[in-house]
Design a protein around this motif. Structure first.
Motif, PDB file in Angstrom:
ATOM      1  N   ARG A 340     116.113 -10.921  86.403  1.00 26.97           N
ATOM      2  CA  ARG A 340     114.550 -10.958  85.983  1.00 26.97           C
ATOM      3  C   ARG A 340     113.637 -12.117  85.834  1.00 26.97           C
ATOM      4  NH1 ARG A 340     115.862  -6.977  80.936  1.00 26.97           N
ATOM      5  NH2 ARG A 340     116.825  -5.272  81.867  1.00 26.97           N
ATOM      6  N   LEU A 341     114.163 -13.206  86.113  1.00 30.59           N
ATOM      7  CA  LEU A 341     113.740 -14.685  86.365  1.00 30.59           C
ATOM      8  C   LEU A 341     112.175 -14.568  86.985  1.00 30.59           C
ATOM      9  CD1 LEU A 341     114.440 -17.304  85.170  1.00 30.59           C
ATOM     10  CD2 LEU A 341     115.248 -17.881  87.318  1.00 30.59           C
ATOM     11  N   GLY A 342     111.369 -15.119  86.283  1.00 31.67           N
ATOM     12  CA  GLY A 342     110.063 -15.069  86.743  1.00 31.67           C
ATOM     13  C   GLY A 342     109.186 -13.769  87.030  1.00 31.67           C
ATOM     14  N   GLN A 343     110.011 -12.508  86.608  1.00 31.20           N
ATOM     15  CA  GLN A 343     109.075 -11.192  87.132  1.00 31.20           C
ATOM     16  C   GLN A 343     108.196 -10.947  85.959  1.00 31.20           C
ATOM     17  OE1 GLN A 343     112.237  -8.507  87.959  1.00 31.20           O
ATOM     18  NE2 GLN A 343     113.205  -9.522  89.399  1.00 31.20           N
ATOM     19  N   GLN A 344     107.277 -10.208  86.213  1.00 30.73           N
ATOM     20  CA  GLN A 344     106.413  -9.464  85.464  1.00 30.73           C
ATOM     21  C   GLN A 344     106.753  -8.160  84.896  1.00 30.73           C
ATOM     22  OE1 GLN A 344     102.766  -9.204  87.835  1.00 30.73           O
ATOM     23  NE2 GLN A 344     101.886 -10.884  86.597  1.00 30.73           N
ATOM     24  N   ASN A 345     106.290  -7.790  83.674  1.00 33.41           N
ATOM     25  CA  ASN A 345     106.484  -6.165  83.257  1.00 33.41           C
ATOM     26  C   ASN A 345     108.054  -6.250  82.848  1.00 33.41           C
ATOM     27  OD1 ASN A 345     103.795  -5.791  83.745  1.00 33.41           O
ATOM     28  ND2 ASN A 345     104.233  -5.085  85.764  1.00 33.41           N
ATOM     29  N   GLN A 346     108.747  -7.113  82.387  1.00 29.09           N
ATOM     30  CA  GLN A 346     110.006  -6.809  81.873  1.00 29.09           C
ATOM     31  C   GLN A 346     110.169  -7.062  80.516  1.00 29.09           C
ATOM     32  OE1 GLN A 346     112.527  -6.341  83.832  1.00 29.09           O
ATOM     33  NE2 GLN A 346     111.842  -6.589  85.942  1.00 29.09           N
ATOM     34  N   LYS A 347     111.240  -6.541  80.063  1.00 25.01           N
ATOM     35  CA  LYS A 347     111.582  -6.781  78.479  1.00 25.01           C
ATOM     36  C   LYS A 347     111.609  -8.337  77.991  1.00 25.01           C
ATOM     37  CE  LYS A 347     114.937  -5.141  75.357  1.00 25.01           C
ATOM     38  NZ  LYS A 347     116.215  -4.530  75.022  1.00 25.01           N
ATOM     39  N   PRO A 348     111.061  -8.603  76.858  1.00 28.02           N
ATOM     40  CA  PRO A 348     111.238  -9.915  76.563  1.00 28.02           C
ATOM     41  C   PRO A 348     112.565 -10.607  76.500  1.00 28.02           C
ATOM     42  CG  PRO A 348     109.773  -8.711  74.940  1.00 28.02           C
ATOM     43  CD  PRO A 348     110.387  -7.884  75.991  1.00 28.02           C
ATOM     44  N   LEU A 349     112.873 -11.679  76.719  1.00 31.71           N
ATOM     45  CA  LEU A 349     114.253 -12.136  76.626  1.00 31.71           C
ATOM     46  C   LEU A 349     114.654 -12.609  75.168  1.00 31.71           C
ATOM     47  CD1 LEU A 349     116.967 -13.232  77.549  1.00 31.71           C
ATOM     48  CD2 LEU A 349     116.016 -15.431  78.071  1.00 31.71           C
ATOM     49  N   VAL A 350     113.362 -13.160  74.363  1.00 28.64           N
ATOM     50  CA  VAL A 350     113.546 -13.458  72.920  1.00 28.64           C
ATOM     51  C   VAL A 350     112.456 -12.578  72.253  1.00 28.64           C
ATOM     52  CG1 VAL A 350     113.650 -14.909  71.162  1.00 28.64           C
ATOM     53  CG2 VAL A 350     114.693 -15.626  73.347  1.00 28.64           C
ATOM     54  N   HIS A 351     112.635 -11.689  71.456  1.00 23.02           N
ATOM     55  CA  HIS A 351     111.601 -11.010  70.743  1.00 23.02           C
ATOM     56  C   HIS A 351     111.055 -12.087  69.749  1.00 23.02           C
ATOM     57  CE1 HIS A 351     109.520  -8.342  68.291  1.00 23.02           C
ATOM     58  NE2 HIS A 351     109.301  -7.320  69.284  1.00 23.02           N
ATOM     59  N   TYR A 352     109.471 -11.920  69.396  1.00 20.71           N
ATOM     60  CA  TYR A 352     108.827 -12.755  68.309  1.00 20.71           C
ATOM     61  C   TYR A 352     109.850 -12.637  67.089  1.00 20.71           C
ATOM     62  CZ  TYR A 352     105.794 -14.484  64.849  1.00 20.71           C
ATOM     63  OH  TYR A 352     105.314 -15.217  63.721  1.00 20.71           O
ATOM     64  N   ASP A 353     110.260 -11.515  66.669  1.00 19.82           N
ATOM     65  CA  ASP A 353     111.007 -11.364  65.327  1.00 19.82           C
ATOM     66  C   ASP A 353     112.198 -12.291  65.248  1.00 19.82           C
ATOM     67  OD1 ASP A 353     108.873  -9.803  64.270  1.00 19.82           O
ATOM     68  OD2 ASP A 353     109.890  -8.024  64.849  1.00 19.82           O
ATOM     69  N   TYR A 354     112.568 -12.439  66.389  1.00 17.75           N
ATOM     70  CA  TYR A 354     114.220 -13.130  66.519  1.00 17.75           C
ATOM     71  C   TYR A 354     113.944 -14.565  67.079  1.00 17.75           C
ATOM     72  CZ  TYR A 354     115.487  -8.539  65.500  1.00 17.75           C
ATOM     73  OH  TYR A 354     115.380  -7.336  65.033  1.00 17.75           O
ATOM     74  N   LEU A 355     112.762 -15.151  66.687  1.00 15.98           N
ATOM     75  CA  LEU A 355     112.412 -16.434  67.498  1.00 15.98           C
ATOM     76  C   LEU A 355     112.200 -17.514  66.301  1.00 15.98           C
ATOM     77  CD1 LEU A 355     111.262 -18.186  69.975  1.00 15.98           C
ATOM     78  CD2 LEU A 355     109.261 -16.747  69.884  1.00 15.98           C
ATOM     79  N   PHE A 356     112.687 -18.630  66.271  1.00 16.09           N
ATOM     80  CA  PHE A 356     111.982 -19.791  65.432  1.00 16.09           C
ATOM     81  C   PHE A 356     111.696 -21.144  66.262  1.00 16.09           C
ATOM     82  CE2 PHE A 356     112.679 -23.676  62.923  1.00 16.09           C
ATOM     83  CZ  PHE A 356     111.890 -23.070  61.815  1.00 16.09           C
ATOM     84  N   LEU A 357     110.316 -21.389  66.286  1.00 14.92           N
ATOM     85  CA  LEU A 357     109.879 -22.487  66.671  1.00 14.92           C
ATOM     86  C   LEU A 357     110.020 -23.810  65.883  1.00 14.92           C
ATOM     87  CD1 LEU A 357     106.774 -20.841  68.229  1.00 14.92           C
ATOM     88  CD2 LEU A 357     108.669 -21.413  69.551  1.00 14.92           C
ATOM     89  N   ASN A 358     110.558 -24.835  66.311  1.00 20.11           N
ATOM     90  CA  ASN A 358     110.666 -26.155  65.633  1.00 20.11           C
ATOM     91  C   ASN A 358     109.127 -26.920  65.470  1.00 20.11           C
ATOM     92  OD1 ASN A 358     113.391 -25.843  65.596  1.00 20.11           O
ATOM     93  ND2 ASN A 358     113.869 -27.026  67.544  1.00 20.11           N
ATOM     94  N   ALA A 359     109.031 -27.552  64.446  1.00 18.88           N
ATOM     95  CA  ALA A 359     107.676 -27.957  64.246  1.00 18.88           C
ATOM     96  C   ALA A 359     107.582 -29.306  65.014  1.00 18.88           C
ATOM     97  CB  ALA A 359     107.494 -28.306  62.860  1.00 18.88           C
ATOM     98  N   GLU A 360     106.317 -29.896  65.256  1.00 21.29           N
ATOM     99  CA  GLU A 360     106.128 -31.222  65.812  1.00 21.29           C
ATOM    100  C   GLU A 360     106.151 -32.167  64.564  1.00 21.29           C
ATOM    101  OE1 GLU A 360     105.724 -32.368  68.830  1.00 21.29           O
ATOM    102  OE2 GLU A 360     106.182 -30.311  69.754  1.00 21.29           O
ATOM    103  N   ILE A 361     107.215 -32.717  64.171  1.00 24.12           N
ATOM    104  CA  ILE A 361     107.252 -33.476  62.958  1.00 24.12           C
ATOM    105  C   ILE A 361     107.700 -34.771  63.439  1.00 24.12           C
ATOM    106  CG2 ILE A 361     107.746 -31.647  61.365  1.00 24.12           C
ATOM    107  CD1 ILE A 361     110.700 -32.305  61.371  1.00 24.12           C
ATOM    108  N   GLY A 362     107.536 -35.600  64.545  1.00 26.49           N
ATOM    109  CA  GLY A 362     107.497 -36.692  64.904  1.00 26.49           C
ATOM    110  C   GLY A 362     108.503 -37.536  64.378  1.00 26.49           C
TER     111      GLY A 362
END
Length: 362
Positions: A340-362
């Motif tokens: 599915r790499l690069g394809q449109q209209n596909q199911k998310p690989l990582v859903h927002y509810d199961y995603l954690f973003l690291n902070a920019e804490i330098g």
């Protein structure tokens, strides 16, 4: 106006529990136990993450100068942990309180089931009014199996137990805006969730007995605060430090918490070391994920799949420069992700509810 925390993690550093000669400071331990007892009488739940096993071992046995650092640490920790927990047990029993020893390694956080088993253990102890005394199992934790220090462990426990606050007791009053030895440097009393760039003014110097430095503490504290848990860094050698922190009567650094995060996201936040693979995203996907709007990672924004992973595995999320942006739970395996790499209209690989973003804490 007192801070209304109900469940508190108290992390006691090596320098707080150790005298200048490297021996345990029993009088300090006794005073801290009295303070924790006071908090318990107010109806608060307290979990203690305590260093001090190696120092306790040093008071019981002399290590050969020929022994290497790892062997010496294992010997001192093995002998010292018994004395440390016995001292706590004796001191708490004077206040008719029971404590329990919980020794953990980094491996104990390796998967969701293991993590939940450990969480259940803590909950049973708390339900029975027992005070958990947590320490890294230094006897078997060596090199890559070790936590950075007990601050990292305390952060993991705080996240796991949905604590209201984590109080880190060190041998300084908090994080300074310069060298603490410089009289002009002042304690930063409040750090907001969006703060960045601690490395610009926090010294990376490590303490004499502990493994971590103030920069490590700052990064960990900021990450935990982002998960909705207030973090305080205070001086454990100050008289009545715990009640004073809670009554806001003493100078300390307080990391203000972001809005609360789900238990699953808290686990994902600390699971970087257990990632099975990684995906590299383009600039558009990075911008979307790091914007204020809740966004899932879609295949159209992915430029490369690294390693193999199955549905439900933790995967790292990297930008075009291979910089770690966060981690999440894969909705499907690497084989499907390649298709599915690069394809449109596909199911998310990582859903927002199961995603954690690291902070920019330098």
């Amino acid at each position: 106006m007192a801070l209304s925390y109900r469940r508190i993690i108290v992390k006691i550093g090596s320098n707080v529990l150790t005298q200048e000669n490297g021996m345990p400071d029993t009088a300090r331990m006794q005073h801290l136990v009295e303070q924790i007892t006071q908090l318990k009488k107010q109806g608060k739940e307290v979990i203690v993450v305590s260093s001090g096993a190696v120092a306790s071992g040093r008071s019981l046995i002399k290590v050969s100068e020929k022994a290497d650092a790892v062997t010496s640490r294992q010997l001192l920790a093995a002998v010292g942990q018994v004395k440390l927990i016995n001292t706590y047990s004796e001191l708490f029993s004077q206040h008719e309180l029971v404590c329990a020893q919980v020794l953990v390694t980094k491996e104990d956080f390796r998967d969701r089931q293991h993590y939940l088993n450990m969480k259940n253990c803590f909950q049973v102890l708390l339900q029975n009014n027992v005070i958990p005394i947590v320490n890294e199992n230094d006897v078997i934790s060596v090199t890559e199996l070790m936590f950075t220090d007990n601050d990292e462990l305390a952060g993991l426990i705080a996240s796991m137990l949905n604590a209201d606050a984590l109080i880190i007791l060190s041998n300084v009053n908090g994080i300074y805006n310069g060298d603490p030895k410089n009289p002009e440097s002042q304690v930063i009393t409040e750090v907001k969730p969006e703060a960045t760039g601690f490395g610009a003014f926090v010294t990376a110097q490590r303490s004499q007995f502990g493994r971590g430095g103030m920069l490590t503490k700052s990064h960990m504290a900021h990450k935990v605060a982002q998960l909705g848990i207030a973090v305080h860094i205070a001086n454990g050698k100050t008289e009545d430090i715990l009640p004073k922190v809670l009554r806001e009567e003493v100078v300390n650094t307080r990391f203000l918490p972001s809005k609360t995060t789900s238990g699953r996201k808290k686990w994902i936040a600390h699971s970087e070391n257990y990632a099975k693979g990684a995906v590299q995203m383009n600039a558009g996907a990075k911008a979307a994920l790091t914007s204020a709007k809740a966004t899932s990672l879609l295949p159209i924004g992915i430029i490369k799949i690294l390693g193999e992973f199955q549905k439900g595995d933790i995967i790292k999320l990297l930008d075009e420069n291979q910089k770690l942006i966060g981690q999440g739970i894969a909705e499907y395996g690497s084989e499907k992700a390649h298709e599915r790499l690069g394809q449109q209209n596909q199911k998310p690989l990582v859903h927002y509810d199961y995603l954690f973003l690291n902070a920019e804490i330098g």
